[in-house]
Design a protein around this motif. Structure first.
Motif, PDB file in Angstrom:
ATOM      1  N   TYR A 229     -49.096 -13.735 -22.780  1.00 42.45           N
ATOM      2  CA  TYR A 229     -49.165 -12.788 -21.669  1.00 42.45           C
ATOM      3  C   TYR A 229     -50.537 -12.814 -21.026  1.00 42.45           C
ATOM      4  CZ  TYR A 229     -52.310  -9.583 -24.048  1.00 42.45           C
ATOM      5  OH  TYR A 229     -53.426  -9.022 -24.626  1.00 42.45           O
TER       6      TYR A 229
ATOM      7  N   CYS B 181     -45.703  -8.989 -17.288  1.00 42.67           N
ATOM      8  CA  CYS B 181     -46.093  -8.755 -18.685  1.00 42.67           C
ATOM      9  C   CYS B 181     -46.148  -7.257 -18.980  1.00 42.67           C
ATOM     10  CB  CYS B 181     -47.457  -9.390 -18.967  1.00 42.67           C
ATOM     11  SG  CYS B 181     -47.504 -11.173 -18.664  1.00 42.67           S
ATOM     12  N   GLN B 182     -46.643  -6.506 -18.041  1.00 43.26           N
ATOM     13  CA  GLN B 182     -46.755  -5.060 -18.216  1.00 43.26           C
ATOM     14  C   GLN B 182     -45.371  -4.413 -18.304  1.00 43.26           C
ATOM     15  OE1 GLN B 182     -49.243  -4.028 -14.882  1.00 43.26           O
ATOM     16  NE2 GLN B 182     -51.062  -4.991 -15.795  1.00 43.26           N
TER      17      GLN B 182
ATOM     18  N   SER C 173     -43.736  -5.411 -21.632  1.00 39.63           N
ATOM     19  CA  SER C 173     -44.399  -4.705 -22.731  1.00 39.63           C
ATOM     20  C   SER C 173     -43.969  -3.237 -22.792  1.00 39.63           C
ATOM     21  CB  SER C 173     -45.915  -4.810 -22.608  1.00 39.63           C
ATOM     22  OG  SER C 173     -46.293  -6.154 -22.784  1.00 39.63           O
TER      23      SER C 173
ATOM     24  N   ARG D 245     -42.105  -1.668 -25.980  1.00 42.88           N
ATOM     25  CA  ARG D 245     -42.679  -0.491 -26.664  1.00 42.88           C
ATOM     26  C   ARG D 245     -41.629   0.600 -26.827  1.00 42.88           C
ATOM     27  NH1 ARG D 245     -44.092   2.397 -29.964  1.00 42.88           N
ATOM     28  NH2 ARG D 245     -46.068   3.487 -30.136  1.00 42.88           N
TER      29      ARG D 245
ATOM     30  N   PHE E 249     -49.436 -10.864 -29.637  1.00 45.92           N
ATOM     31  CA  PHE E 249     -49.672 -10.971 -28.203  1.00 45.92           C
ATOM     32  C   PHE E 249     -50.854 -11.931 -28.045  1.00 45.92           C
ATOM     33  CE2 PHE E 249     -47.264  -7.069 -28.108  1.00 45.92           C
ATOM     34  CZ  PHE E 249     -46.718  -7.001 -26.832  1.00 45.92           C
TER      35      PHE E 249
ATOM     36  N   TYR F 207     -50.474   0.254 -23.586  1.00 49.12           N
ATOM     37  CA  TYR F 207     -49.052   0.114 -23.900  1.00 49.12           C
ATOM     38  C   TYR F 207     -48.730   0.572 -25.325  1.00 49.12           C
ATOM     39  CZ  TYR F 207     -48.955  -1.860 -19.381  1.00 49.12           C
ATOM     40  OH  TYR F 207     -49.078  -2.005 -18.021  1.00 49.12           O
TER      41      TYR F 207
ATOM     42  N   PHE G 153     -49.656  -0.233 -28.350  1.00 48.87           N
ATOM     43  CA  PHE G 153     -49.413  -1.165 -29.442  1.00 48.87           C
ATOM     44  C   PHE G 153     -50.558  -1.146 -30.457  1.00 48.87           C
ATOM     45  CE2 PHE G 153     -46.742  -3.361 -26.195  1.00 48.87           C
ATOM     46  CZ  PHE G 153     -45.544  -3.321 -26.887  1.00 48.87           C
TER      47      PHE G 153
END
Length: 177
Positions: free
Chosen positions: A77, A84-85, A88, A92, A105, A121, A123
């Motif tokens: 990413y 990608c956002q 993600s 999530r 990632f 995000y 993570f």
């Protein structure tokens, strides 16, 4: 005129070829049936399809992806990539489905950008989710030209289950997990 060494080599080759032919005609179908039974009953060892790529975790620790244990998901990413956002965010929302996997990632961006992405995000608090860096040249040499994000799912024996190139609906990803 041939030298003694040349004659010996030619004789050895001829003898080896004759012995191989005789052995195969003497055993005939018996050997073929033994080979076919062995091929059916002996399981082949699983091929480790995890890439031979060393990445650096955000704390600088190097990790060779080929040596990872268990089920693995690799996500290539870029932190500033809209696709990608979105992917993600969707992943999530289904974090419980990722629990059996070690998720990496991987980006060519900076530590600061990766840390901000992990935090944004949510993570960064997941024990099985890791963020790593590697130069873009290594990504291209390992995976070829790919879209961001690209997601690779590997089974416990490290066989590639599925590869998604580009933004993918989370439902499609969840089907293979």
């Amino acid at each position: 005129m041939r030298t003694l060494t040349q004659l010996f080599v030619l004789f050895s080759i001829a003898l080896f070829a004759a012995c191989g032919k005789q052995a195969s005609t003497e055993t005939g179908n018996e050997q073929a049936s033994v080979d076919s039974v062995a091929a059916v009953s002996a399981p082949k060892p699983a091929k480790n399809e995890l890439p031979e790529l060393t990445v650096n975790l955000l704390n600088g620790t190097p990790v060779n992806l080929r040596t990872l244990k268990g089920k693995v998901i690799l996500i290539l990413y870029q932190p500033d990539c809209d696709h990608c956002q979105r992917e993600s965010t969707a992943l999530r929302e289904h974090i419980e489905t990722l629990q059996p996997y070690e998720v990496y990632f991987i980006t060519a961006s900076t530590v600061q950008e990766s840390e901000a992405f992990a935090k944004a995000y949510k993570f960064n608090d997941q024990i099985n989710v890791h963020f790593a860096l590697t130069p873009v040249e290594k990504i291209i040499n390992t995976f070829g030209p790919i879209s961001a994000p690209s997601l690779y799912v590997y089974s416990e024996d490290h066989a590639l289950v599925k590869h998604f190139n580009g933004e993918t609906p989370v439902e499609d990803i969840l089907k293979v997990l």
